[in-house]
Structure formats: C-alpha cells, structure tokens
Write a protein that holds these residues in place. Structure first.
Motif, PDB file in Angstrom:
ATOM      1  N   GLU A   1       6.362  14.366   6.282  1.00 19.76           N
ATOM      2  CA  GLU A   1       5.389  15.462   6.213  1.00 19.76           C
ATOM      3  C   GLU A   1       5.985  16.742   6.800  1.00 19.76           C
ATOM      4  OE1 GLU A   1       1.830  16.729   4.808  1.00 19.76           O
ATOM      5  OE2 GLU A   1       1.851  14.573   5.226  1.00 19.76           O
ATOM      6  N   ALA A   2       6.759  16.599   7.886  1.00 19.75           N
ATOM      7  CA  ALA A   2       7.395  17.775   8.498  1.00 19.75           C
ATOM      8  C   ALA A   2       8.396  18.419   7.535  1.00 19.75           C
ATOM      9  CB  ALA A   2       8.082  17.375   9.801  1.00 19.75           C
ATOM     10  N   ILE A   3       9.214  17.595   6.863  1.00 16.82           N
ATOM     11  CA  ILE A   3      10.159  18.137   5.885  1.00 16.82           C
ATOM     12  C   ILE A   3       9.408  18.824   4.753  1.00 16.82           C
ATOM     13  CG2 ILE A   3      11.950  17.546   4.204  1.00 16.82           C
ATOM     14  CD1 ILE A   3      12.626  15.147   6.033  1.00 16.82           C
ATOM     15  N   SER A   4       8.354  18.188   4.282  1.00 18.76           N
ATOM     16  CA  SER A   4       7.554  18.756   3.201  1.00 18.76           C
ATOM     17  C   SER A   4       7.033  20.138   3.553  1.00 18.76           C
ATOM     18  CB  SER A   4       6.384  17.813   2.883  1.00 18.76           C
ATOM     19  OG  SER A   4       5.583  18.318   1.833  1.00 18.76           O
ATOM     20  N   ARG A   5       6.779  20.349   4.853  1.00 16.26           N
ATOM     21  CA  ARG A   5       6.167  21.604   5.298  1.00 16.26           C
ATOM     22  C   ARG A   5       7.165  22.589   5.914  1.00 16.26           C
ATOM     23  NH1 ARG A   5       0.235  20.922   6.611  1.00 16.26           N
ATOM     24  NH2 ARG A   5      -0.413  18.912   5.758  1.00 16.26           N
ATOM     25  N   GLY A   6       8.455  22.331   5.781  1.00  9.21           N
ATOM     26  CA  GLY A   6       9.408  23.362   6.158  1.00  9.21           C
ATOM     27  C   GLY A   6      10.401  23.032   7.237  1.00  9.21           C
ATOM     28  N   ALA A   7      10.351  21.829   7.833  1.00  8.33           N
ATOM     29  CA  ALA A   7      11.373  21.447   8.805  1.00  8.33           C
ATOM     30  C   ALA A   7      12.726  21.330   8.113  1.00  8.33           C
ATOM     31  CB  ALA A   7      11.011  20.130   9.473  1.00  8.33           C
ATOM     32  N   THR A   8      13.794  21.645   8.838  1.00 10.53           N
ATOM     33  CA  THR A   8      15.134  21.619   8.256  1.00 10.53           C
ATOM     34  C   THR A   8      15.621  20.204   8.017  1.00 10.53           C
ATOM     35  OG1 THR A   8      15.711  23.721   9.294  1.00 10.53           O
ATOM     36  CG2 THR A   8      17.534  22.295   8.615  1.00 10.53           C
ATOM     37  N   ASN A   9      15.493  19.350   9.022  1.00 12.27           N
ATOM     38  CA  ASN A   9      15.911  17.962   8.866  1.00 12.27           C
ATOM     39  C   ASN A   9      15.236  17.108   9.938  1.00 12.27           C
ATOM     40  OD1 ASN A   9      18.128  19.237  10.733  1.00 12.27           O
ATOM     41  ND2 ASN A   9      18.212  17.035  11.116  1.00 12.27           N
ATOM     42  N   VAL A  10      15.233  15.805   9.702  1.00  7.78           N
ATOM     43  CA  VAL A  10      14.619  14.845  10.612  1.00  7.78           C
ATOM     44  C   VAL A  10      15.585  13.699  10.841  1.00  7.78           C
ATOM     45  CG1 VAL A  10      12.681  13.276  11.017  1.00  7.78           C
ATOM     46  CG2 VAL A  10      12.300  15.421   9.776  1.00  7.78           C
ATOM     47  N   ASP A  11      15.739  13.291  12.095  1.00  8.82           N
ATOM     48  CA  ASP A  11      16.399  12.046  12.422  1.00  8.82           C
ATOM     49  C   ASP A  11      15.327  11.000  12.694  1.00  8.82           C
ATOM     50  OD1 ASP A  11      19.301  12.432  12.393  1.00  8.82           O
ATOM     51  OD2 ASP A  11      18.920  13.939  13.936  1.00  8.82           O
ATOM     52  N   PHE A  12      15.271   9.985  11.846  1.00  9.74           N
ATOM     53  CA  PHE A  12      14.298   8.905  11.954  1.00  9.74           C
ATOM     54  C   PHE A  12      14.946   7.744  12.702  1.00  9.74           C
ATOM     55  CE2 PHE A  12      13.368  11.198   8.034  1.00  9.74           C
ATOM     56  CZ  PHE A  12      11.979  11.329   8.029  1.00  9.74           C
TER      57      PHE A  12
ATOM     58  N   SER B   1       0.833  -1.179   0.000  1.00  8.60           N
ATOM     59  CA  SER B   1       0.000   0.000   0.000  1.00  8.60           C
ATOM     60  C   SER B   1       0.875   1.239   0.000  1.00  8.60           C
ATOM     61  CB  SER B   1      -0.922   0.001   1.228  1.00  8.60           C
ATOM     62  OG  SER B   1      -0.148   0.005   2.413  1.00  8.60           O
ATOM     63  N   ASN B   2       0.241   2.393  -0.034  1.00 12.88           N
ATOM     64  CA  ASN B   2       0.966   3.647  -0.053  1.00 12.88           C
ATOM     65  C   ASN B   2       0.493   4.543   1.069  1.00 12.88           C
ATOM     66  OD1 ASN B   2       2.477   3.146  -2.472  1.00 12.88           O
ATOM     67  ND2 ASN B   2       0.617   3.535  -3.653  1.00 12.88           N
ATOM     68  N   VAL B   3       1.370   5.453   1.472  1.00 16.52           N
ATOM     69  CA  VAL B   3       0.986   6.523   2.377  1.00 16.52           C
ATOM     70  C   VAL B   3       1.119   7.823   1.587  1.00 16.52           C
ATOM     71  CG1 VAL B   3       3.320   6.806   3.338  1.00 16.52           C
ATOM     72  CG2 VAL B   3       1.332   7.543   4.657  1.00 16.52           C
ATOM     73  N   ARG B   4       0.171   8.710   1.772  1.00 15.06           N
ATOM     74  CA  ARG B   4       0.122   9.941   0.985  1.00 15.06           C
ATOM     75  C   ARG B   4       0.616  11.119   1.810  1.00 15.06           C
ATOM     76  NH1 ARG B   4      -3.952  13.981   0.091  1.00 15.06           N
ATOM     77  NH2 ARG B   4      -5.248  12.920   1.638  1.00 15.06           N
ATOM     78  N   ILE B   5       1.500  11.918   1.244  1.00 14.98           N
ATOM     79  CA  ILE B   5       1.917  13.157   1.878  1.00 14.98           C
ATOM     80  C   ILE B   5       0.821  14.201   1.629  1.00 14.98           C
ATOM     81  CG2 ILE B   5       3.703  14.927   2.032  1.00 14.98           C
ATOM     82  CD1 ILE B   5       4.482  12.068   2.947  1.00 14.98           C
ATOM     83  N   ILE B   6       0.389  14.873   2.670  1.00 12.81           N
ATOM     84  CA  ILE B   6      -0.814  15.700   2.597  1.00 12.81           C
ATOM     85  C   ILE B   6      -0.537  17.111   2.121  1.00 12.81           C
ATOM     86  CG2 ILE B   6      -2.724  16.660   3.952  1.00 12.81           C
ATOM     87  CD1 ILE B   6      -2.368  14.229   5.827  1.00 12.81           C
ATOM     88  N   GLY B   7       0.560  17.722   2.605  1.00 11.35           N
ATOM     89  CA  GLY B   7       0.780  19.131   2.279  1.00 11.35           C
ATOM     90  C   GLY B   7       2.240  19.455   2.053  1.00 11.35           C
ATOM     91  N   GLY B   8       2.496  20.689   1.612  1.00  8.38           N
ATOM     92  CA  GLY B   8       3.854  21.154   1.439  1.00  8.38           C
ATOM     93  C   GLY B   8       4.457  20.781   0.099  1.00  8.38           C
ATOM     94  N   ASP B   9       5.793  20.756   0.050  1.00  7.80           N
ATOM     95  CA  ASP B   9       6.513  20.526  -1.203  1.00  7.80           C
ATOM     96  C   ASP B   9       6.205  19.181  -1.836  1.00  7.80           C
ATOM     97  OD1 ASP B   9       7.711  22.984  -0.842  1.00  7.80           O
ATOM     98  OD2 ASP B   9       9.588  22.167  -0.050  1.00  7.80           O
ATOM     99  N   PHE B  10       5.922  18.171  -1.017  1.00  5.80           N
ATOM    100  CA  PHE B  10       5.688  16.819  -1.529  1.00  5.80           C
ATOM    101  C   PHE B  10       4.206  16.449  -1.517  1.00  5.80           C
ATOM    102  CE2 PHE B  10       9.923  16.430   0.728  1.00  5.80           C
ATOM    103  CZ  PHE B  10      10.665  16.708  -0.410  1.00  5.80           C
ATOM    104  N   ARG B  11       3.365  17.424  -1.503  1.00  6.33           N
ATOM    105  CA  ARG B  11       1.926  17.188  -1.438  1.00  6.33           C
ATOM    106  C   ARG B  11       1.466  16.214  -2.517  1.00  6.33           C
ATOM    107  NH1 ARG B  11      -2.752  21.888  -2.052  1.00  6.33           N
ATOM    108  NH2 ARG B  11      -4.530  20.554  -1.491  1.00  6.33           N
ATOM    109  N   ARG B  12       0.663  15.247  -2.080  1.00  8.26           N
ATOM    110  CA  ARG B  12       0.043  14.228  -2.933  1.00  8.26           C
ATOM    111  C   ARG B  12       1.006  13.145  -3.402  1.00  8.26           C
ATOM    112  NH1 ARG B  12      -3.721  18.269  -6.634  1.00  8.26           N
ATOM    113  NH2 ARG B  12      -5.097  18.946  -4.932  1.00  8.26           N
ATOM    114  N   ARG B  13       2.263  13.210  -2.991  1.00  9.13           N
ATOM    115  CA  ARG B  13       3.165  12.108  -3.334  1.00  9.13           C
ATOM    116  C   ARG B  13       2.747  10.856  -2.583  1.00  9.13           C
ATOM    117  NH1 ARG B  13       8.265  13.290  -5.572  1.00  9.13           N
ATOM    118  NH2 ARG B  13       8.557  11.027  -5.482  1.00  9.13           N
ATOM    119  N   GLN B  14       2.800   9.717  -3.268  1.00  8.73           N
ATOM    120  CA  GLN B  14       2.450   8.422  -2.693  1.00  8.73           C
ATOM    121  C   GLN B  14       3.735   7.644  -2.429  1.00  8.73           C
ATOM    122  OE1 GLN B  14      -0.741   7.258  -2.142  1.00  8.73           O
ATOM    123  NE2 GLN B  14      -1.821   9.046  -2.977  1.00  8.73           N
TER     124      GLN B  14
END
Length: 206
Positions: free
Chosen positions: A84-95, A25-38
């Motif tokens: 989603e956070a990166i898509s909406r303007g966060a600088t970086n994420v450690d997963f 299955s896919n997860v959809r990015i909701i907003g920001g630079d990657f909006r609607r990416r699956q």
C-alpha cells in the motif's frame, strides 16, 4: 507496516477444508497506483491482514509523508502495508518475513505488480535487526500478539540507527498492551479495531 501476523487483522477463522499454505482469500489494495488490485493471501497460522478500515485510516494519517520514503515492513506477512505504501508513493520497501512460504507468496505478489525496487528478506526480525542499520523514514511494526516482541523491537530500532530523523513508526499490538516505546517517540495518532490497537508515532531527535 508481520505476524506472522502481518498485514494484520482479527484472529484467523478456518474451516477444516482450509489447509495451511493454500491461497484462500485476497487482500485488497485501497489507494494509489494499485488501487483495487486483489492479492492472494496464504492461510498460515497467525497471518492476519490488517482490516481495510484500519489501513485506510493509517494511510490518511500518513498523507504526504509517504512520498519518496524508504520503508521497512517488519513481520511483513502478506505485505499489505508495504505494498500500500508503494502504491501511494513510497520509493521502496524492505519486507522482513520469516516464514518461507509466506515470503514466497509476497514475492510473487510483488512480481505481479511489477514492483522491482523492493526486496523480501526471509529472516527472523530480531536477527535481521542485528545487521548494519540503514535509516528508514517509515517503519511498519506488527509483531505477533502476546509474545512480548514490541518493546525490544522498538528499542532496537531507536538505539541501533534504523530510524531517520523524524521517522514515522506504525505499531500494531493487542489492545490489552500498553507498549513501552522510546521516550523520544511522540504519539501522533491512535485507533482501536477489535482485538488490536494501532498507533502511529513520530520520532523526535533524542
């Protein structure tokens, strides 16, 4: 912002044909630079993407607080919250994700989006939090349900220097749990969806 829940949602429902470890299955990015990416999601025990509605609510709560933030996504799973956070303007994420297969898929998804400023750490969350701390402005904390992990993680984040002043902490737990959080975490917003309750806290100076 797994898990292995991460990115988080209702209990997995599988047919016999859905083999563990396959992208089903896919997860959809909701907003920001990657909006609607699956992005593909592995079928792995306990891996549950947070529903779109809950993610949209969370990021509406966060608003401008995302911009320029250093983010820590614990129990990252699919990494949907961190991405989603990166898509909406966060600088970086450690997963931080302990399942190597799930972490590998997350790394693949980051590469497909040309995200190079973030890192995937294949590690148990409690082990990861024993390393020297870096303060984060936003933390996603979505531990597996019914394993009594939330309280100890919250305590470690506060006591060991993982949180910047006025950091925001998103905590998702089973709805039956009233989480034990540090006394200087002020509840900012709360919502419930199905079997889970999502809470957003803001840290106050001790």
């Amino acid at each position: 912002m797994t898990r292995q829940r991460s990115s988080r949602s209702s209990s997995s429902r599988r047919t016999p044909a859905q083999r563990v470890g396959k992208s089903i299955s896919n997860v959809r990015i909701i907003g920001g630079d990657f909006r609607r990416r699956q992005l593909p999601v592995l079928d792995s025990p306990g891996l549950r993407p947070t529903p779109d509605r809950v993610r949209e609510t969370l990021f509406n709560w966060l608003g401008h607080h995302l911009y320029g933030q250093q983010v820590l996504d614990l129990f990252a799973g699919t990494g949907a919250l961190g991405i989603e956070a990166i898509s909406r303007g966060a600088t970086n994420v450690d997963f931080v994700e302990r399942d190597p297969r799930v972490a590998a898929q997350l790394s693949t998804n980051l590469a497909s989006l040309n995200i190079t400023s973030s890192a995937v750490h294949v590690n148990d969350v409690h082990t990861y939090l024993t390393r020297p701390a870096t303060p984060y402005g936003l933390v996603f904390l979505d531990p597996p349900f019914h394993q009594q992990l939330a309280a100890s993680c919250c305590s470690t984040l506060e006591s060991d220097g993982w949180l910047a002043n006025e950091a925001m902490i998103y905590l998702e737990t089973e709805a039956s749990l009233t989480p034990d959080v540090p006394s200087n975490w002020q509840l900012h917003r709360e919502t419930q969806a199905g079997e889970s309750t999502a809470r957003l806290y803001q840290r106050q100076s001790p």
